[in-house]
Design an enzyme around this catalytic site. Structure first.
Site, PDB file in Angstrom:
ATOM      1  N   GLU A  22      10.150  28.586  26.237  1.00 31.96           N
ATOM      2  CA  GLU A  22      11.060  27.763  27.036  1.00 31.96           C
ATOM      3  C   GLU A  22      11.437  26.474  26.337  1.00 31.96           C
ATOM      4  O   GLU A  22      12.493  25.906  26.617  1.00 31.96           O
ATOM      5  CB  GLU A  22      10.400  27.430  28.382  1.00 31.96           C
ATOM      6  CG  GLU A  22      10.401  28.619  29.336  1.00 31.96           C
ATOM      7  CD  GLU A  22       9.487  28.404  30.532  1.00 31.96           C
ATOM      8  OE1 GLU A  22       8.936  27.299  30.682  1.00 31.96           O
ATOM      9  OE2 GLU A  22       9.321  29.364  31.296  1.00 31.96           O
ATOM     10  N   HIS A  24       4.904  25.126  19.775  1.00 29.71           N
ATOM     11  CA  HIS A  24       3.708  24.655  20.472  1.00 29.71           C
ATOM     12  C   HIS A  24       2.690  25.769  20.582  1.00 29.71           C
ATOM     13  O   HIS A  24       3.026  26.910  20.873  1.00 29.71           O
ATOM     14  CB  HIS A  24       4.037  24.094  21.858  1.00 29.71           C
ATOM     15  CG  HIS A  24       4.947  24.945  22.681  1.00 29.71           C
ATOM     16  ND1 HIS A  24       6.314  25.003  22.464  1.00 29.71           N
ATOM     17  CD2 HIS A  24       4.697  25.786  23.714  1.00 29.71           C
ATOM     18  CE1 HIS A  24       6.857  25.834  23.329  1.00 29.71           C
ATOM     19  NE2 HIS A  24       5.892  26.338  24.098  1.00 29.71           N
ATOM     20  N   MET A  25       1.445  25.404  20.357  1.00 29.10           N
ATOM     21  CA  MET A  25       0.327  26.333  20.492  1.00 29.10           C
ATOM     22  C   MET A  25      -0.325  26.064  21.840  1.00 29.10           C
ATOM     23  O   MET A  25      -0.749  24.946  22.120  1.00 29.10           O
ATOM     24  CB  MET A  25      -0.656  26.084  19.345  1.00 29.10           C
ATOM     25  CG  MET A  25      -1.857  26.985  19.324  1.00 29.10           C
ATOM     26  SD  MET A  25      -2.955  26.492  17.966  1.00 29.10           S
ATOM     27  CE  MET A  25      -2.252  27.428  16.617  1.00 29.10           C
ATOM     28  N   HIS A  26      -0.368  27.091  22.690  1.00 27.87           N
ATOM     29  CA  HIS A  26      -1.097  26.973  23.954  1.00 27.87           C
ATOM     30  C   HIS A  26      -2.579  27.196  23.666  1.00 27.87           C
ATOM     31  O   HIS A  26      -2.935  28.157  22.980  1.00 27.87           O
ATOM     32  CB  HIS A  26      -0.654  28.050  24.948  1.00 27.87           C
ATOM     33  CG  HIS A  26       0.767  27.939  25.407  1.00 27.87           C
ATOM     34  ND1 HIS A  26       1.121  27.397  26.626  1.00 27.87           N
ATOM     35  CD2 HIS A  26       1.933  28.315  24.827  1.00 27.87           C
ATOM     36  CE1 HIS A  26       2.442  27.456  26.776  1.00 27.87           C
ATOM     37  NE2 HIS A  26       2.960  28.008  25.694  1.00 27.87           N
ATOM     38  N   ASN A  43       4.376  31.256  21.783  1.00 26.77           N
ATOM     39  CA  ASN A  43       5.495  32.091  22.221  1.00 26.77           C
ATOM     40  C   ASN A  43       6.704  31.809  21.334  1.00 26.77           C
ATOM     41  O   ASN A  43       7.005  30.653  21.033  1.00 26.77           O
ATOM     42  CB  ASN A  43       5.842  31.774  23.690  1.00 26.77           C
ATOM     43  CG  ASN A  43       4.728  32.178  24.642  1.00 26.77           C
ATOM     44  OD1 ASN A  43       4.085  33.205  24.443  1.00 26.77           O
ATOM     45  ND2 ASN A  43       4.494  31.372  25.658  1.00 26.77           N
ATOM     46  N   ASP A  80      -1.015  20.753  29.529  1.00 25.32           N
ATOM     47  CA  ASP A  80       0.160  21.442  30.062  1.00 25.32           C
ATOM     48  C   ASP A  80       0.350  21.022  31.523  1.00 25.32           C
ATOM     49  O   ASP A  80      -0.604  20.971  32.305  1.00 25.32           O
ATOM     50  CB  ASP A  80      -0.027  22.962  29.963  1.00 25.32           C
ATOM     51  CG  ASP A  80       1.288  23.704  30.154  1.00 25.32           C
ATOM     52  OD1 ASP A  80       1.774  24.307  29.190  1.00 25.32           O
ATOM     53  OD2 ASP A  80       1.821  23.686  31.296  1.00 25.32           O
ATOM     54  N   ILE A  81       1.580  20.745  31.889  1.00 28.00           N
ATOM     55  CA  ILE A  81       1.888  20.239  33.234  1.00 28.00           C
ATOM     56  C   ILE A  81       1.690  21.312  34.314  1.00 28.00           C
ATOM     57  O   ILE A  81       1.496  20.992  35.486  1.00 28.00           O
ATOM     58  CB  ILE A  81       3.336  19.682  33.268  1.00 28.00           C
ATOM     59  CG1 ILE A  81       3.510  18.660  34.365  1.00 28.00           C
ATOM     60  CG2 ILE A  81       4.366  20.791  33.364  1.00 28.00           C
ATOM     61  CD1 ILE A  81       4.797  17.848  34.248  1.00 28.00           C
TER      62      ILE A  81
END
Ligand code: AMP
Ligand code: ZN
Length: 114
Positions: free
Chosen positions: A95, A100-102, A87, A30-31
């Protein structure tokens, strides 16, 4: 999807730190990390969200868990623990409309969530 940021990351049209990629999933940093380890585990197929999935996506999405498990081992946080978050929609502040899975770990996290 041509204008999807994560589709572009998958196709390497924009730079990112990819840790793992196979024919089904991509794992990258993640950026804007929210924890010492913060990775994103995504399907290569453009599935917008949980709401936007259908039953035929179940196998692909199951592979996100296998990818997260392997990535946690690789990052050395499998034993200490980690949090997997997806999310969905505005209240959850999704967003980017590519599911996507964090994967968050590497330090004790807030409890309870929310
Ligand atoms: P979400 O709020 O669940 O949609 O999360 C989107 C995540 O994508 C955020 O944690 C961002 O920091 C991350 N992100 C946005 N742009 C990039 C990028 N170019 N490379 C890596 N991660 C990104
Ligand atoms: Zn996409």
């Amino acid at each position: 999807m041509t204008d999807c940021l994560f589709c572009k990351i998958i196709k390497k049209e924009i730079p990112s730190e990819i840790l793992f990629q196979d024919e089904t999933i991509t794992v990258f940093k993640d950026i804007n990390p929210a924890a010492p380890v913060h990775l994103l585990v995504i399907p290569n197929k453009h599935i917008p969200s949980v709401r936007g999935m259908d039953e035929s996506d179940e196998i692909i999405l199951g592979k996100l868990f296998s990818g997260a498990k392997a990535a946690a081992e690789k990052m050395g946080i499998a034993e200490t623990g980690y949090r997997l978050i997806i999310n969905n929609g505005p209240d959850a502040h999704q967003e980017i409309s590519h599911i996507h899975m964090h994967l968050l770990g590497g330090g004790n996290m807030m409890h309870p969530m929310g």
